[in-house]
Write a protein that holds these residues in place. Sequence first.
Motif, PDB file in Angstrom:
ATOM      1  N   ILE A 209      76.134  -5.260  42.902  1.00  0.00           N
ATOM      2  CA  ILE A 209      74.900  -4.555  43.265  1.00  0.00           C
ATOM      3  C   ILE A 209      75.167  -3.062  43.441  1.00  0.00           C
ATOM      4  CG2 ILE A 209      75.030  -4.847  45.788  1.00  0.00           C
ATOM      5  CD1 ILE A 209      72.062  -5.767  45.658  1.00  0.00           C
ATOM      6  N   LYS A 210      76.409  -2.646  43.216  1.00  0.00           N
ATOM      7  CA  LYS A 210      76.807  -1.232  43.229  1.00  0.00           C
ATOM      8  C   LYS A 210      76.663  -0.609  44.617  1.00  0.00           C
ATOM      9  CE  LYS A 210      74.565  -0.991  38.714  1.00  0.00           C
ATOM     10  NZ  LYS A 210      75.636  -1.359  37.825  1.00  0.00           N
TER      11      LYS A 210
ATOM     12  N   LEU B 283      63.459  -7.359  31.394  1.00  0.00           N
ATOM     13  CA  LEU B 283      64.707  -6.906  30.764  1.00  0.00           C
ATOM     14  C   LEU B 283      65.935  -7.421  31.519  1.00  0.00           C
ATOM     15  CD1 LEU B 283      63.862  -3.272  29.667  1.00  0.00           C
ATOM     16  CD2 LEU B 283      64.179  -5.264  28.222  1.00  0.00           C
TER      17      LEU B 283
ATOM     18  N   VAL C 113      71.802  -8.252  32.865  1.00  0.00           N
ATOM     19  CA  VAL C 113      72.217  -7.398  33.981  1.00  0.00           C
ATOM     20  C   VAL C 113      70.958  -6.804  34.605  1.00  0.00           C
ATOM     21  CG1 VAL C 113      74.527  -6.773  33.214  1.00  0.00           C
ATOM     22  CG2 VAL C 113      72.596  -5.445  32.423  1.00  0.00           C
TER      23      VAL C 113
ATOM     24  N   THR D 213      68.645  -8.986  29.187  1.00  0.00           N
ATOM     25  CA  THR D 213      69.955  -8.358  28.981  1.00  0.00           C
ATOM     26  C   THR D 213      71.050  -9.010  29.819  1.00  0.00           C
ATOM     27  OG1 THR D 213      69.562  -6.737  30.721  1.00  0.00           O
ATOM     28  CG2 THR D 213      68.936  -6.095  28.495  1.00  0.00           C
TER      29      THR D 213
ATOM     30  N   ALA E  68      58.607  -4.627  33.232  1.00  0.00           N
ATOM     31  CA  ALA E  68      59.646  -4.458  32.203  1.00  0.00           C
ATOM     32  C   ALA E  68      61.032  -4.609  32.816  1.00  0.00           C
ATOM     33  CB  ALA E  68      59.500  -3.095  31.540  1.00  0.00           C
ATOM     34  N   ALA E  69      61.225  -4.063  34.029  1.00  0.00           N
ATOM     35  CA  ALA E  69      62.538  -4.162  34.682  1.00  0.00           C
ATOM     36  C   ALA E  69      62.901  -5.622  34.915  1.00  0.00           C
ATOM     37  CB  ALA E  69      62.527  -3.401  36.009  1.00  0.00           C
TER      38      ALA E  69
ATOM     39  N   PRO F 232      59.647   2.033  39.359  1.00  0.00           N
ATOM     40  CA  PRO F 232      59.377   0.609  39.557  1.00  0.00           C
ATOM     41  C   PRO F 232      59.708   0.132  40.973  1.00  0.00           C
ATOM     42  CG  PRO F 232      61.390   0.890  38.291  1.00  0.00           C
ATOM     43  CD  PRO F 232      60.803   2.262  38.468  1.00  0.00           C
TER      44      PRO F 232
ATOM     45  N   ALA G 187      66.590  -5.060  43.854  1.00  0.00           N
ATOM     46  CA  ALA G 187      67.862  -5.229  43.147  1.00  0.00           C
ATOM     47  C   ALA G 187      68.278  -6.699  43.162  1.00  0.00           C
ATOM     48  CB  ALA G 187      68.951  -4.366  43.782  1.00  0.00           C
ATOM     49  N   VAL G 188      68.113  -7.342  44.321  1.00  0.00           N
ATOM     50  CA  VAL G 188      68.497  -8.749  44.430  1.00  0.00           C
ATOM     51  C   VAL G 188      67.616  -9.615  43.518  1.00  0.00           C
ATOM     52  CG1 VAL G 188      68.508 -10.716  46.015  1.00  0.00           C
ATOM     53  CG2 VAL G 188      69.491  -8.546  46.722  1.00  0.00           C
TER      54      VAL G 188
ATOM     55  N   TRP H  57      65.209   0.992  26.589  1.00  0.00           N
ATOM     56  CA  TRP H  57      65.769   0.727  27.918  1.00  0.00           C
ATOM     57  C   TRP H  57      66.905  -0.294  27.818  1.00  0.00           C
ATOM     58  CZ3 TRP H  57      62.096  -0.460  32.665  1.00  0.00           C
ATOM     59  CH2 TRP H  57      62.864  -0.526  33.809  1.00  0.00           C
TER      60      TRP H  57
ATOM     61  N   ASN I 134      79.499  -7.570  36.049  1.00  0.00           N
ATOM     62  CA  ASN I 134      78.481  -6.534  35.842  1.00  0.00           C
ATOM     63  C   ASN I 134      77.100  -7.013  36.264  1.00  0.00           C
ATOM     64  OD1 ASN I 134      80.149  -4.521  34.921  1.00  0.00           O
ATOM     65  ND2 ASN I 134      80.013  -5.156  32.789  1.00  0.00           N
ATOM     66  N   ALA I 135      76.838  -8.307  36.074  1.00  0.00           N
ATOM     67  CA  ALA I 135      75.524  -8.826  36.454  1.00  0.00           C
ATOM     68  C   ALA I 135      75.384  -8.908  37.970  1.00  0.00           C
ATOM     69  CB  ALA I 135      75.311 -10.204  35.831  1.00  0.00           C
TER      70      ALA I 135
ATOM     71  N   MET J 129      69.954   1.254  26.332  1.00  0.00           N
ATOM     72  CA  MET J 129      70.688   2.072  27.310  1.00  0.00           C
ATOM     73  C   MET J 129      71.543   1.201  28.218  1.00  0.00           C
ATOM     74  SD  MET J 129      67.799   4.815  28.451  1.00  0.00           S
ATOM     75  CE  MET J 129      68.539   5.259  30.002  1.00  0.00           C
ATOM     76  N   VAL J 130      70.930   0.130  28.710  1.00  0.00           N
ATOM     77  CA  VAL J 130      71.640  -0.747  29.642  1.00  0.00           C
ATOM     78  C   VAL J 130      72.845  -1.368  28.963  1.00  0.00           C
ATOM     79  CG1 VAL J 130      71.448  -2.908  30.911  1.00  0.00           C
ATOM     80  CG2 VAL J 130      69.646  -1.209  31.102  1.00  0.00           C
ATOM     81  N   LYS J 131      72.643  -1.865  27.725  1.00  0.00           N
ATOM     82  CA  LYS J 131      73.740  -2.527  27.008  1.00  0.00           C
ATOM     83  C   LYS J 131      74.874  -1.546  26.726  1.00  0.00           C
ATOM     84  CE  LYS J 131      72.699  -6.878  26.227  1.00  0.00           C
ATOM     85  NZ  LYS J 131      73.537  -7.932  26.818  1.00  0.00           N
TER      86      LYS J 131
ATOM     87  N   VAL K 220      56.269  -0.707  34.253  1.00  0.00           N
ATOM     88  CA  VAL K 220      57.717  -0.453  34.340  1.00  0.00           C
ATOM     89  C   VAL K 220      58.370  -1.523  35.212  1.00  0.00           C
ATOM     90  CG1 VAL K 220      59.488   1.219  34.983  1.00  0.00           C
ATOM     91  CG2 VAL K 220      57.319   2.017  34.051  1.00  0.00           C
TER      92      VAL K 220
ATOM     93  N   ILE L 112      68.930  -9.252  39.997  1.00  0.00           N
ATOM     94  CA  ILE L 112      70.173 -10.000  39.796  1.00  0.00           C
ATOM     95  C   ILE L 112      69.873 -11.491  39.705  1.00  0.00           C
ATOM     96  CG2 ILE L 112      72.401 -10.624  40.810  1.00  0.00           C
ATOM     97  CD1 ILE L 112      72.547  -7.844  41.990  1.00  0.00           C
TER      98      ILE L 112
ATOM     99  N   GLU M 100      75.664   1.050  28.480  1.00  0.00           N
ATOM    100  CA  GLU M 100      76.334   1.353  29.731  1.00  0.00           C
ATOM    101  C   GLU M 100      77.271   0.208  30.128  1.00  0.00           C
ATOM    102  OE1 GLU M 100      75.917   4.348  31.356  1.00  0.00           O
ATOM    103  OE2 GLU M 100      77.581   3.591  32.554  1.00  0.00           O
TER     104      GLU M 100
ATOM    105  N   ILE N 104      78.435   2.355  35.130  1.00  0.00           N
ATOM    106  CA  ILE N 104      77.885   3.146  36.247  1.00  0.00           C
ATOM    107  C   ILE N 104      77.834   2.367  37.563  1.00  0.00           C
ATOM    108  CG2 ILE N 104      75.523   2.506  35.587  1.00  0.00           C
ATOM    109  CD1 ILE N 104      74.660   5.295  36.498  1.00  0.00           C
TER     110      ILE N 104
ATOM    111  N   ALA O 241      68.350  -4.664  35.157  1.00  0.00           N
ATOM    112  CA  ALA O 241      68.007  -3.579  34.229  1.00  0.00           C
ATOM    113  C   ALA O 241      67.753  -2.251  34.936  1.00  0.00           C
ATOM    114  CB  ALA O 241      66.793  -3.976  33.403  1.00  0.00           C
ATOM    115  N   PHE O 242      67.015  -2.257  36.054  1.00  0.00           N
ATOM    116  CA  PHE O 242      66.715  -0.958  36.673  1.00  0.00           C
ATOM    117  C   PHE O 242      67.930  -0.397  37.384  1.00  0.00           C
ATOM    118  CE2 PHE O 242      64.851   1.691  40.160  1.00  0.00           C
ATOM    119  CZ  PHE O 242      64.479   2.730  39.339  1.00  0.00           C
ATOM    120  N   GLU O 243      68.739  -1.283  37.983  1.00  0.00           N
ATOM    121  CA  GLU O 243      69.899  -0.795  38.735  1.00  0.00           C
ATOM    122  C   GLU O 243      70.879  -0.019  37.853  1.00  0.00           C
ATOM    123  OE1 GLU O 243      69.637  -1.034  42.065  1.00  0.00           O
ATOM    124  OE2 GLU O 243      67.749  -1.858  41.351  1.00  0.00           O
ATOM    125  N   TRP O 244      70.864  -0.313  36.561  1.00  0.00           N
ATOM    126  CA  TRP O 244      71.816   0.347  35.660  1.00  0.00           C
ATOM    127  C   TRP O 244      71.342   1.708  35.193  1.00  0.00           C
ATOM    128  CZ3 TRP O 244      76.712  -1.177  33.900  1.00  0.00           C
ATOM    129  CH2 TRP O 244      77.165  -2.346  34.516  1.00  0.00           C
ATOM    130  N   VAL O 245      70.049   2.036  35.423  1.00  0.00           N
ATOM    131  CA  VAL O 245      69.558   3.349  35.002  1.00  0.00           C
ATOM    132  C   VAL O 245      68.887   4.085  36.157  1.00  0.00           C
ATOM    133  CG1 VAL O 245      69.231   2.688  32.585  1.00  0.00           C
ATOM    134  CG2 VAL O 245      67.390   2.318  34.207  1.00  0.00           C
TER     135      VAL O 245
END
Lengths: 258, 307
Positions: free
Chosen positions: A60-61, B163, B169, B167, B159-160, B217, B85-86, A29, A56-57, A32-34, B156, B89, A36, A85, B171-175
């Motif tokens: 909120i898209k 992660l 960013v 990471t 994990a979101a 999630p 999402a918030v 996971w 990117n962080a 994938m995120v990295k 999940v 972030i 993207e 994305i 994590a769930f919003e990107w996938v």
Amino acid sequence: MSDKSVKRRDFLVKLAQGSALAATAGTLWAYMVKQEVRAHPYALRPPGALAEHDFNALCIKCGQCVNACPYDTLKLAGAGGDIPIGTPFFKPREIPCYLCPDIPCLKACPTGALSPKLKNINDSRMGLAVIDLEHCLSWKGLRCEICHRECPLKGKAIVLETHPRGISKHAMFFPIVNSDYCTGCGICEKACPTSEPAIRILPHQMVQGKIGEHYRLGWTFETEITQEFKPAAPSAPPAPAEVPKQAPGMDYLNEGGL
Amino acid sequence: MSGMPQYSRADALASIEKLRRRAWPARFWSWRYIVLRRLSQFGILLLFFGTAHWGWQAAKDVPVLTGNLSASEFMGWFPMADPFAVLQIFLTGHLLQPEVILGAAIVLGFYLLVGGRVYCAWVCPVNLVTDLAGWLRQRLPIPALFALSRNLRYLVLAAALVLSAITGVAAFEWVSPIGMMHREIIFGFGLGFLALSAIFLFDLLILKNGWCGHLCPLGAFYGVVGRTALIRVRFDKASCTHCGECARVCPEPQVLNLKKLEEVGLVASGECSNCGRCTALCPEDSLNFDLRPLIRKHHEARAGGQV
């Protein structure tokens, strides 16, 4: 074996299995995120956008900047494309940013990915215009200069330099970009009449170098007097400041009978 | 256990028979929540789409509903944002503007009242896809390929969040296929439909209610949020014949544990999405939407009377 130790073993096995599942799936996971996030280093962002990683962080898209843009400049990246994305971007050759003075896209951003610190649209730095001298009509000697004329900060962001043209009495007019003023709006890239634009917007980190602190352009009077050249602090033993008699240059190499 | 009332098989079969023999008006009436949910799901997407593409305005220069389900603004002043999402972030270590935090608080407050997973059944566009897969699967002889714990979604969810912190960013919003779906409906097409096709096939052929009921999630997040919701399904012990038709149509049948229902008099689990399938179908009218305090009062009165 006692009932208790069987239970304990079961628990430990379950724990190991759960951890293994979490670790493998989590790694996949995160990968994938990295992937993207670094999809496209050339993405041009709306005015006021933070540095790419912070942007990117925080983004909120939601696409409210896209809704707010009156020129349909901004697009939201779809899945599976080059641009990270769901994030907003623009392609100046298609539709540039027309630098609305009220910056509606920035006002629409709810998270601060487009920083409210930007007050004047002319201070935005979406990218930097770069001229391909080999394919620029003006640099070839034609009287084009369209980028200069179209530039909303003409005379500042794009200036014209005159150069003699061989033995002809007509001068050549070279457009030159000044990064102190260029907003990266891309109106020049849109206006450039060559079939592939000879001037285009790129993110700063892709094109801009950095001199470094240790170089001194001694021959320019504008060079700032930096800390090292200032008189030493009173507490330190006052070293006699050696003022060279000659103008600074390569002559110091001849000192000491070398 | 001896205190439990005995249920006769004949009563249960009679209830099922009653359901089968419904007249057409009753049949249509039992679809009321499905129709309302589709109206709600499509209506919300239409408001976003109309504002983005046709410039719908409530008044001059006041757009109706801008943004999408991640963050939006209603009538130019009322902010809403996806609290999950918030939260992600926030965990990346970035400071958010007050507007989006207020929006997330508003949405969170709404779902705390009406039930967290009301989002899943009444708002989420992916529900359109998974409901279709579930509807088809009920009519096709497709055996289960394997079993997965429905608690996997909480893993999940965890994990979101972890992660996101690692990471840097969300994590769930990107996938997120949910994000892909509403973004691509409102802002134009990408390859998100591939992810949605994958969910459709997964739900149809591999695992029943696979995405919404086992993995998502966001659903898990709202499941946690909805544990104390005001609007719940009330259970009437006296009229129930244990025919089991409610659990047959429920996408989260573990919430309809009848023993538990008899104890508390309502569907207590946060995993219930208030979709209304069971309430509309129950042949004995034993399941109905109600407010939690009213249910509790009623239930306590009845329990007190029995003792």
